[in-house]
Scaffold this active site. Sequence first.
Site, PDB file in Angstrom:
ATOM      1  CE  LYS A  77      -2.485  94.059 -17.365  1.00  0.00           C
ATOM      2  NZ  LYS A  77      -1.454  94.409 -18.354  1.00  0.00           N
ATOM      3  CG  ASN A  78       1.172  95.370 -15.819  1.00  0.00           C
ATOM      4  OD1 ASN A  78       0.670  94.555 -16.577  1.00  0.00           O
ATOM      5  ND2 ASN A  78       0.915  96.663 -15.889  1.00  0.00           N
ATOM      6  CB  CYS A 124      -1.427  98.308 -28.546  1.00  0.00           C
ATOM      7  SG  CYS A 124      -0.777  99.364 -27.262  1.00  0.00           S
ATOM      8  NE  ARG A 150       3.253  99.634 -25.040  1.00  0.00           N
ATOM      9  CZ  ARG A 150       2.396  98.886 -24.372  1.00  0.00           C
ATOM     10  NH1 ARG A 150       1.154  98.810 -24.767  1.00  0.00           N
ATOM     11  NH2 ARG A 150       2.792  98.191 -23.317  1.00  0.00           N
ATOM     12  CG  ASP A 191      -0.548 101.196 -16.482  1.00  0.00           C
ATOM     13  OD1 ASP A 191       0.060 100.184 -16.108  1.00  0.00           O
ATOM     14  OD2 ASP A 191      -0.446 101.668 -17.630  1.00  0.00           O
ATOM     15  NE  ARG A 233      -5.350  92.492 -22.960  1.00  0.00           N
ATOM     16  CZ  ARG A 233      -4.511  92.735 -23.962  1.00  0.00           C
ATOM     17  NH1 ARG A 233      -4.942  93.312 -25.061  1.00  0.00           N
ATOM     18  NH2 ARG A 233      -3.238  92.414 -23.863  1.00  0.00           N
TER      19      ARG A 233
HETATM   20  C1  EPZ Z   1       4.580  98.164 -18.887  1.00  0.00           C
HETATM   21  O1  EPZ Z   1       4.556  98.260 -20.293  1.00  0.00           O
HETATM   22  C2  EPZ Z   1       3.163  97.788 -18.481  1.00  0.00           C
HETATM   23  N1  EPZ Z   1       2.829  96.497 -19.064  1.00  0.00           N
HETATM   24  C3  EPZ Z   1       2.197  98.863 -18.978  1.00  0.00           C
HETATM   25  O2  EPZ Z   1       0.900  98.512 -18.509  1.00  0.00           O
HETATM   26  C4  EPZ Z   1       2.591 100.197 -18.360  1.00  0.00           C
HETATM   27  O3  EPZ Z   1       1.750 101.208 -18.864  1.00  0.00           O
HETATM   28  C5  EPZ Z   1       4.057 100.511 -18.724  1.00  0.00           C
HETATM   29  O4  EPZ Z   1       4.904  99.429 -18.296  1.00  0.00           O
HETATM   30  C6  EPZ Z   1       4.549 101.792 -18.081  1.00  0.00           C
HETATM   31  O5  EPZ Z   1       4.437 101.697 -16.703  1.00  0.00           O
HETATM   32  C7  EPZ Z   1       3.285  95.369 -18.476  1.00  0.00           C
HETATM   33  O6  EPZ Z   1       4.011  95.414 -17.503  1.00  0.00           O
HETATM   34  C8  EPZ Z   1       2.868  94.070 -19.099  1.00  0.00           C
HETATM   35  P1  EPZ Z   1       7.653 100.652 -20.844  1.00  0.00           P
HETATM   36  P2  EPZ Z   1       5.967  98.397 -21.108  1.00  0.00           P
HETATM   37  O7  EPZ Z   1       8.650  99.823 -21.562  1.00  0.00           O
HETATM   38  O8  EPZ Z   1       7.012  97.617 -20.410  1.00  0.00           O
HETATM   39  C9  EPZ Z   1       9.236 103.192 -24.444  1.00  0.00           C
HETATM   40  C10 EPZ Z   1      -1.401  98.157 -18.650  1.00  0.00           C
HETATM   41  O9  EPZ Z   1      -2.359  98.894 -18.926  1.00  0.00           O
HETATM   42  N2  EPZ Z   1       9.984 101.996 -24.867  1.00  0.00           N
HETATM   43  O10 EPZ Z   1       7.918 101.020 -19.414  1.00  0.00           O
HETATM   44  O11 EPZ Z   1       5.699  98.112 -22.527  1.00  0.00           O
HETATM   45  C11 EPZ Z   1       7.733 103.023 -24.592  1.00  0.00           C
HETATM   46  O12 EPZ Z   1       7.326 103.316 -25.914  1.00  0.00           O
HETATM   47  C12 EPZ Z   1      -0.140  98.234 -19.474  1.00  0.00           C
HETATM   48  O13 EPZ Z   1      -1.378  97.333 -17.707  1.00  0.00           O
HETATM   49  C13 EPZ Z   1      10.920 102.101 -25.894  1.00  0.00           C
HETATM   50  O14 EPZ Z   1      11.105 103.168 -26.456  1.00  0.00           O
HETATM   51  O15 EPZ Z   1       6.238  99.952 -20.936  1.00  0.00           O
HETATM   52  C14 EPZ Z   1       7.210 104.023 -23.590  1.00  0.00           C
HETATM   53  O16 EPZ Z   1       7.201 105.308 -24.179  1.00  0.00           O
HETATM   54  C15 EPZ Z   1      -0.229  99.261 -20.585  1.00  0.00           C
HETATM   55  N3  EPZ Z   1      11.606 100.997 -26.268  1.00  0.00           N
HETATM   56  C16 EPZ Z   1       8.261 104.007 -22.479  1.00  0.00           C
HETATM   57  O17 EPZ Z   1       9.425 103.382 -23.034  1.00  0.00           O
HETATM   58  C17 EPZ Z   1      11.424  99.775 -25.654  1.00  0.00           C
HETATM   59  O18 EPZ Z   1      12.124  98.806 -26.031  1.00  0.00           O
HETATM   60  C18 EPZ Z   1       7.870 103.209 -21.249  1.00  0.00           C
HETATM   61  O19 EPZ Z   1       7.382 101.973 -21.700  1.00  0.00           O
HETATM   62  C19 EPZ Z   1      10.478  99.693 -24.616  1.00  0.00           C
HETATM   63  C20 EPZ Z   1       9.768 100.809 -24.230  1.00  0.00           C
END
Ligand code: EPZ
Length: 419
Positions: free
Chosen positions: A22-23, A117, A122, A306, A398
Amino acid sequence: MDRLIIRGGRPFSGSVQVAGAKNAALPVLAASLLVGGRVSLSNVPAVTDVGSMLDLLRMLGADVTEAENGRLSLSSAAVAGSEATYDIVRRMRASFLVLAPLVGRLGRARISRPGGCTIGTRPVDLHLQALKTLGADISQDGGVIEVAAPGGLSGARVVFPTPSVGATHTAMMAAAAARGETEIVNAAREPEVADLAAFLTAAGATVEGAGTHRILVQGAQSWRPVAHTILPDRIEAASYMIAAGMTGGRVEVMGGRLEHLGAACQALEEAGIRIFPSDRGLIAERDGPLRSVDVTTEAFPGFPTDLQAQFMAMMCLADGVSVIRERIFEARFMHVPELQRMGADIRQSGSMATVRGVKALHGAQVMATDLRASMSLVLAGLVAEGETIVHRVYHLDRGYEDIDGKLTRCGASIERVRG
Ligand code: EPZ
């Protein structure tokens, strides 16, 4: 809302086909907006988040044709819409990924700021940092973000303070549409980043270094039709490997790849699961009693956030005490109270959970709250004594394709009650 009725105590054994990730599918579908010609995708998972993204692409003007068996074809030639509204982004926050391709393709975009969420706030500041660095003007009015680059985007050096999967996707897509070269430093290293890089390269950009902390992107001079196969879902694969470990079964996850598991492989083996390659993927089987293992979630190749909830479900039955630290999201323990209802001995303190293994879990009515927490409850139900009813199963749908069918085909007693 559907619910799953699971009767525990049966070994999870057999072969299960891992679906496309999915990701990986979500960013690749968003990037399809950059490509004026035909995009043909295969191994796209039949999960509701992908359905939501296809609805958004159609709203923006894309022509989408879905065939069966995970194949779909789309053309963004007629895309003129440049807005992703609140109701779409609220339904699926990964809709935010269309921002960069819309700016790259149309020179502008309006998108609702995704709220938080159940797993955390996020934020999207790093996505906006990347777009601004590449020359976009960004304004925010309440819940709407306006991004404009009327003169197009220009390659630059994007340095992230912390790795972010989504922001790395945004930076790569913007860079692919930009003039010249972009360097992305402190990029996320997840396999899904490399999958998007392969797609963008096939479409006309040049993306090098995906999978490392430093990615170089040469903007596309022109775009060409692309055929791309989505990589297998490493989290789905590992979830079913845990199912075999918890139930004392033996499963072949067809499409599973060792190199995609990162630190999860070592944690699963330390917990008592033997893992070895087969000619179709990976085989996982229980190798003696379950053992307690401490894990801390980190960016790839660290232990994946995850998989944290699913691993915790297994630790509930392990000998001894395991300490699980969630370092990526600040509220990713919604599964703890539900597992406790099933008899788990878990003490949570902030972003740390201490799990003391118990002899058995018992079935209960439990509530799914987010995608991965839901899977941890299903896994617990597979081994619990008696019947477990998992409510709000739409969370599972999902991100897990045909979950009932795959579990049933590997011996689980599971029934979906619709309504
Ligand atoms: C992706 O989310 C995945 N979703 C998530 O999977 C996964 O848990 C996550 O990466 C971490 O591996 C998709 O790919 C659609 P991040 P993403 O940006 O991109 C902070 C699932 O269950 N951050 O790597 O949103 C954030 O708060 C989902 O399949 C900022 O601060 O995750 C977190 O602490 C859940 N500012 C850290 O970075 C930003 O602009 C990592 O988040 C973006 C993120």
